[in-house]
Design a protein around this motif. Structure first.
Motif, PDB file in Angstrom:
ATOM      1  N   ALA A  23       0.784  -1.231  -0.032  1.00 29.57           N
ATOM      2  CA  ALA A  23      -0.131  -0.013  -0.005  1.00 29.57           C
ATOM      3  C   ALA A  23       0.958   1.282   0.167  1.00 29.57           C
ATOM      4  O   ALA A  23       2.077   0.983  -0.261  1.00 29.57           O
ATOM      5  N   HIS A  24       0.354   2.331   0.279  1.00 29.01           N
ATOM      6  CA  HIS A  24       1.113   3.679   0.239  1.00 29.01           C
ATOM      7  C   HIS A  24       0.625   4.245   1.516  1.00 29.01           C
ATOM      8  O   HIS A  24      -0.608   4.387   1.993  1.00 29.01           O
ATOM      9  N   ALA A  25       1.603   5.147   2.024  1.00 29.67           N
ATOM     10  CA  ALA A  25       1.183   5.995   3.305  1.00 29.67           C
ATOM     11  C   ALA A  25       2.207   7.263   3.178  1.00 29.67           C
ATOM     12  O   ALA A  25       3.448   7.174   2.727  1.00 29.67           O
ATOM     13  N   VAL A  26       1.906   7.936   4.465  1.00 30.51           N
ATOM     14  CA  VAL A  26       2.920   9.064   4.573  1.00 30.51           C
ATOM     15  C   VAL A  26       4.132   8.394   5.466  1.00 30.51           C
ATOM     16  O   VAL A  26       3.636   8.069   6.718  1.00 30.51           O
ATOM     17  N   THR A  27       5.175   8.271   4.958  1.00 25.93           N
ATOM     18  CA  THR A  27       6.454   7.673   5.517  1.00 25.93           C
ATOM     19  C   THR A  27       7.088   8.584   6.066  1.00 25.93           C
ATOM     20  O   THR A  27       7.321   9.766   5.561  1.00 25.93           O
ATOM     21  N   VAL A  28       8.180   8.111   7.043  1.00 21.24           N
ATOM     22  CA  VAL A  28       9.379   8.961   7.189  1.00 21.24           C
ATOM     23  C   VAL A  28      10.157   9.527   5.778  1.00 21.24           C
ATOM     24  O   VAL A  28      10.629  10.614   5.736  1.00 21.24           O
ATOM     25  N   ALA A  29      10.274   8.276   4.965  1.00 21.20           N
ATOM     26  CA  ALA A  29      11.271   8.572   3.812  1.00 21.20           C
ATOM     27  C   ALA A  29      10.256   9.756   2.978  1.00 21.20           C
ATOM     28  O   ALA A  29      10.773  10.634   2.367  1.00 21.20           O
ATOM     29  N   LEU A  30       9.028   9.705   2.780  1.00 22.16           N
ATOM     30  CA  LEU A  30       8.257  10.945   2.143  1.00 22.16           C
ATOM     31  C   LEU A  30       8.474  12.053   2.901  1.00 22.16           C
ATOM     32  O   LEU A  30       8.409  13.072   2.021  1.00 22.16           O
ATOM     33  N   PRO A  35      10.093  17.971   2.509  1.00 16.78           N
ATOM     34  CA  PRO A  35       9.944  18.668   4.149  1.00 16.78           C
ATOM     35  C   PRO A  35       8.955  19.896   3.983  1.00 16.78           C
ATOM     36  O   PRO A  35       8.624  20.139   5.132  1.00 16.78           O
ATOM     37  N   ASP A  36       8.786  20.434   2.898  1.00 19.34           N
ATOM     38  CA  ASP A  36       8.082  21.672   2.980  1.00 19.34           C
ATOM     39  C   ASP A  36       6.393  21.483   2.623  1.00 19.34           C
ATOM     40  O   ASP A  36       5.494  22.589   2.596  1.00 19.34           O
ATOM     41  N   THR A  37       6.158  20.063   2.626  1.00 22.47           N
ATOM     42  CA  THR A  37       4.728  19.673   2.319  1.00 22.47           C
ATOM     43  C   THR A  37       3.979  19.628   3.542  1.00 22.47           C
ATOM     44  O   THR A  37       4.495  18.829   4.475  1.00 22.47           O
ATOM     45  N   ASP A  38       2.762  20.006   3.608  1.00 23.69           N
ATOM     46  CA  ASP A  38       1.889  19.771   5.007  1.00 23.69           C
ATOM     47  C   ASP A  38       1.421  18.201   4.787  1.00 23.69           C
ATOM     48  O   ASP A  38       1.361  17.719   3.766  1.00 23.69           O
ATOM     49  N   ASP A  39       0.866  17.962   5.818  1.00 29.45           N
ATOM     50  CA  ASP A  39       0.217  16.584   6.302  1.00 29.45           C
ATOM     51  C   ASP A  39      -0.666  16.386   4.916  1.00 29.45           C
ATOM     52  O   ASP A  39      -0.816  15.054   4.373  1.00 29.45           O
ATOM     53  N   GLY A  41      -0.932  17.625   2.137  1.00 34.28           N
ATOM     54  CA  GLY A  41      -0.413  17.388   0.638  1.00 34.28           C
ATOM     55  C   GLY A  41       0.372  16.028   0.784  1.00 34.28           C
ATOM     56  O   GLY A  41       0.209  15.439  -0.277  1.00 34.28           O
ATOM     57  N   LEU A  42       0.942  15.697   1.747  1.00 38.59           N
ATOM     58  CA  LEU A  42       1.603  14.273   1.663  1.00 38.59           C
ATOM     59  C   LEU A  42       0.752  13.230   1.612  1.00 38.59           C
ATOM     60  O   LEU A  42       0.950  12.153   1.047  1.00 38.59           O
ATOM     61  N   GLU A  43      -0.460  13.208   2.302  1.00 37.48           N
ATOM     62  CA  GLU A  43      -1.623  12.385   2.218  1.00 37.48           C
ATOM     63  C   GLU A  43      -2.073  12.289   0.672  1.00 37.48           C
ATOM     64  O   GLU A  43      -2.300  11.140   0.038  1.00 37.48           O
ATOM     65  N   TYR A  44      -2.228  13.343   0.015  1.00 33.92           N
ATOM     66  CA  TYR A  44      -2.320  13.333  -1.379  1.00 33.92           C
ATOM     67  C   TYR A  44      -1.299  12.532  -2.272  1.00 33.92           C
ATOM     68  O   TYR A  44      -1.601  11.877  -3.171  1.00 33.92           O
ATOM     69  N   VAL A  45       0.035  12.693  -1.887  1.00 29.52           N
ATOM     70  CA  VAL A  45       1.114  12.224  -2.666  1.00 29.52           C
ATOM     71  C   VAL A  45       0.890  10.552  -2.557  1.00 29.52           C
ATOM     72  O   VAL A  45       0.931   9.908  -3.439  1.00 29.52           O
TER      73      VAL A  45
END
Length: 147
Positions: A23-30, A35-39, A41-45
């Motif tokens: 699956a996909h998730a907001v990870t430490v690597a992401l 680093p300048d993307t909010d939560d 935006g990270l969820e959308y990625v």
């Protein structure tokens, strides 16, 4: 942890477990990569990465409706995938219906582009990138319009 599971409409059945392993998730690597993307935006990625993998699921299941499907679910834990994009995680087991938060699905009118993109057409993939997946509540699983 919120995860996004790439799948097909045929694989999503009311009351049934989902057995998607990656699956996909907001990870430490992401977070480190953006680093300048909010939560949000990270969820959308992570969601977009799952939508891309849904094309591969469709390529493997030619009988399924030509719609990308991403299931958003809340799981206790997932571990980073050893390879793949920064969003990739591996689930330890099936996802129970009670863990599913919602479905994100292409509208039926996107079917021609989904079929072409699943077959490798980059122009169709670009057109899909401009489309938003439609949100469906868990109670609507059996009523999602099919292409």
């Amino acid at each position: 942890m919120r995860v996004y599971l790439p799948t097909t409409l045929d694989a999503v059945q009311p009351g049934a477990d989902l057995t998607v392993r990656q699956a996909h998730a907001v990870t430490v690597a992401l977070r480190a990569a953006l680093p300048d993307t909010d939560d949000e935006g990270l969820e959308y990625v992570a969601q977009l990465a799952a939508a891309d993998d849904a094309l591969a699921a469709l390529a493997a299941d030619p009988a399924a409706p030509r719609q990308r499907v991403v299931v958003a679910a809340d799981v206790e834990a997932a571990r980073p995938a050893p390879d793949g994009p920064a969003t990739a995680v591996v689930l330890s087991g099936p996802v129970a219906p009670a863990q599913v938060a919602c479905l994100l699905v292409d509208e039926p009118e996107a079917a021609a582009d989904v079929a072409a993109a699943a077959g490798g057409d980059q122009s169709a993939r670009d057109r899909l990138d401009a489309r938003d997946l439609l949100w469906y509540d868990v109670s609507e699983i059996g009523f999602v319009p099919r292409a």
